[in-house]
Scaffold this motif. Structure first.
Motif, PDB file in Angstrom:
ATOM      1  N   ARG A  16       0.830  -1.209   0.000  1.00  0.00           N
ATOM      2  CA  ARG A  16       0.000   0.000   0.000  1.00  0.00           C
ATOM      3  C   ARG A  16       0.861   1.254   0.000  1.00  0.00           C
ATOM      4  NH1 ARG A  16      -5.698  -0.750   2.618  1.00  0.00           N
ATOM      5  NH2 ARG A  16      -6.346  -2.477   1.319  1.00  0.00           N
ATOM      6  N   TRP A  59      -7.655  11.080  -3.077  1.00  0.00           N
ATOM      7  CA  TRP A  59      -7.424  10.197  -1.933  1.00  0.00           C
ATOM      8  C   TRP A  59      -8.691   9.389  -1.660  1.00  0.00           C
ATOM      9  CZ3 TRP A  59      -9.610   9.587   2.906  1.00  0.00           C
ATOM     10  CH2 TRP A  59      -8.882   8.783   3.792  1.00  0.00           C
ATOM     11  N   LYS A  81       0.898   8.631  -6.640  1.00  0.00           N
ATOM     12  CA  LYS A  81       1.130  10.066  -6.438  1.00  0.00           C
ATOM     13  C   LYS A  81       2.212  10.616  -7.356  1.00  0.00           C
ATOM     14  CE  LYS A  81       1.797  13.492  -2.873  1.00  0.00           C
ATOM     15  NZ  LYS A  81       1.903  13.775  -1.479  1.00  0.00           N
ATOM     16  N   ARG A  87       0.722   3.738  -3.133  1.00  0.00           N
ATOM     17  CA  ARG A  87       0.326   5.144  -2.973  1.00  0.00           C
ATOM     18  C   ARG A  87       1.420   6.076  -3.491  1.00  0.00           C
ATOM     19  NH1 ARG A  87      -4.365   5.887   0.235  1.00  0.00           N
ATOM     20  NH2 ARG A  87      -4.892   4.049   1.442  1.00  0.00           N
TER      21      ARG A  87
END
Length: 166
Positions: free
Chosen positions: A9, A53, A17, A13
């Protein structure tokens, strides 16, 4: 095994990003990880900004459908722990059973404007436009143009389309 999921994770992420140099690639990267983490994808979304998000508590509570567009800095919450805190404050012994976790559904070809907040239990219908910075909860009917905090319907997107097509 749990630590490997946490590492995945964190890496996922970071990749989402930082893959914003090419929007299509950023969306593909995001979709790869979101699907892997359990998000419901019904047809491919048009675009998901790398800065959006999604509540990672339970990705299976989030459904994105074909052609939807998710703009920059949007947030999707599937949980609300405020009831938990109030329960603690009033001394309710059953407080843990009263936290709220509800799904979010984004309909076909809907557009979520920059900086919007989608609250737990929200269903957004087909062809909707959510104005930038809106706070949305509840059911938004098909072809609604909503803005504000709290978000309110101000027009039908089909009328908006016809007026701005000139």
């Amino acid at each position: 095994m749990r630590i490997l999921k946490k590492i995945e994770r964190a890496v996922g992420r970071w990749l989402i990003k930082h893959s914003n140099f090419r929007p299509r690639q950023s969306t593909r990267t995001a979709l790869f990880f979101y699907k892997r983490w359990g998000m419901n994808l019904i047809g491919p979304p048009n675009f998901i900004a790398s800065s959006s998000w999604f509540d990672g508590a339970d990705f299976s509570k989030i459904t994105l459908t074909e052609g939807c567009t998710i703009s920059r800095e949007t947030r999707f919450l599937t949980h609300d722990w405020s009831k938990y805190n109030v329960g603690l404050a009033i001394g309710d012994s059953e407080v843990c059973a009263r936290s709220v976790i509800r799904p979010i559904y984004i309909g076909n070809y809907s557009f979520i404007g920059a900086g919007s907040l989608i609250m737990p239990g929200t269903t957004i219908g087909k062809g909707c436009v959510i104005g930038a910075g809106s706070v949305v909860r509840g059911n938004i009917s098909d072809f609604s143009l909503v803005i504000g905090n709290p978000a309110k319907k101000i027009a039908d997107t089909r009328d908006y389309y016809r007026k701005t097509d000139k």
